[in-house]
Design an enzyme around this catalytic site. Sequence first.
Site, short mmCIF file in Angstrom:
data_model
loop_
_atom_site.label_atom_id
_atom_site.label_comp_id
_atom_site.label_asym_id
_atom_site.label_seq_id
_atom_site.Cartn_x
_atom_site.Cartn_y
_atom_site.Cartn_z
CG ASP A 177 -4.88 11.91 -7.67
OD1 ASP A 177 -4.05 12.82 -7.68
OD2 ASP A 177 -5.27 11.35 -6.64
CB SER A 178 -7.25 15.85 -11.39
OG SER A 178 -8.36 15.62 -10.53
CD GLN A 189 -17.32 12.41 -11.05
OE1 GLN A 189 -18.22 11.90 -10.38
NE2 GLN A 189 -16.04 12.27 -10.72
CG ASP A 247 -6.70 4.15 -7.92
OD1 ASP A 247 -6.48 4.74 -6.85
OD2 ASP A 247 -7.69 4.45 -8.65
CB CYS A 285 1.08 -16.54 -1.29
SG CYS A 285 1.59 -14.83 -1.57
CB CYS A 319 4.22 -12.43 -1.32
SG CYS A 319 3.93 -12.96 0.39
CB CYS A 369 3.91 -16.68 1.34
SG CYS A 369 2.45 -15.88 2.05
#
Length: 376
Positions: free
Chosen positions: A94-95, A190, A267, A310, A312, A315
């Site tokens: 990001d900026s 914006q 994000d 799940c 993952c 799990c």
Amino acid sequence: MTAIDYELIHKDKFTGARAGILHTPHGDFLTPIFMPVGTQATVKAVSPDELEDLGAGIILGNTYHLFLRPGADLIQKAGGLHKFMNWSRGILTDSGGFQVFSLGELRKISEDGVTFRSHIDGTKKFLSPEISVETQMKLGSDIMMAFDECIPYPVDYDYAKKSTERTHRWAERSLKAATSKTQGLFGICQGGMFSDLREESAKIIGSMNFAGCAVGGLSVGESKEMMYQMLEVSTKFLPENKARYLMGVGTPDHLIEGVLRGIDMFDCVFPTRVARNGMAMVSPKTSASGRLVMKNSAFAEDFSPLENDCDCYACRNNFTRAYVRHLIRAEEIFGLRLLTLHNLRYLQKFMSEMRQSILEDRFEKFRENFFADYKR
């Protein structure tokens, strides 16, 4: 092809939701995509190998934080952010604008840029479109973001208009500063909570030579209904052939509503932050709220996994709810890691299922099924 290129593969014929491919120097990534946040050049509590295992494609680095510590020059000497953090896939930086403007009284805005006090040691710093882009080029991310002002909520129309116009001027300066041939630069729309400003900003940013377009300044305190309204106004006027990125949004309901309105990229710190607070993200079929608060006594003798279907690490290895609850209550780091891995995997799988529904023209049904069970 430029450094960053978006390929639209299919639009759901009933809703217009998009499935595509984002081509980057560090891989091609299927959209819609959720990007985990790695503020300090690391996604909290997760190794790069684990991130790749759970299906993450692009992760975020934070220009403001890396600008302050350890500094872009050091990261450049290390070979760039990919080598510095040992991550071989995509990175978006990001900026730094959002963090700077969140400092409140510690910063002062001018046409040149923003003067602010470091939250670490109070030293005086300055960030401008040119410095932000130069910093991101040193970091070596695949996708850079133009410097903008994230308009707070609520503000009056005159402030929002002046701020949005300055963001457009900063966008032009960001483009001029972006000389890297191996990185792409996204512009940020914006406009606050004003439809006419949102429309104008989308048209102006969309017409510039950016590799993609982000919608910023949402999920800053406004109602969900207002957020969706402003998002719809924005995406309506963005170019079809560029990736669209909704910044800072990551709960499943927002992801679905964002995709419905034509967004490709998301994000948010939400999945990792709530994991550190002892919360598991689950399907609304498992819990109507989509969440399990693992400290609750209801899980004290619950020997089932966090979620039955799940895959993952937590799990599939049957670390039970009772065990995770014990770890959280005992303040053991492993418990936070298990929840972080689970939450990130949940969202990666969720996005994959959403993409498949778009490809099969059944996104509307996917959305209906989710909200039939979901109670916020």
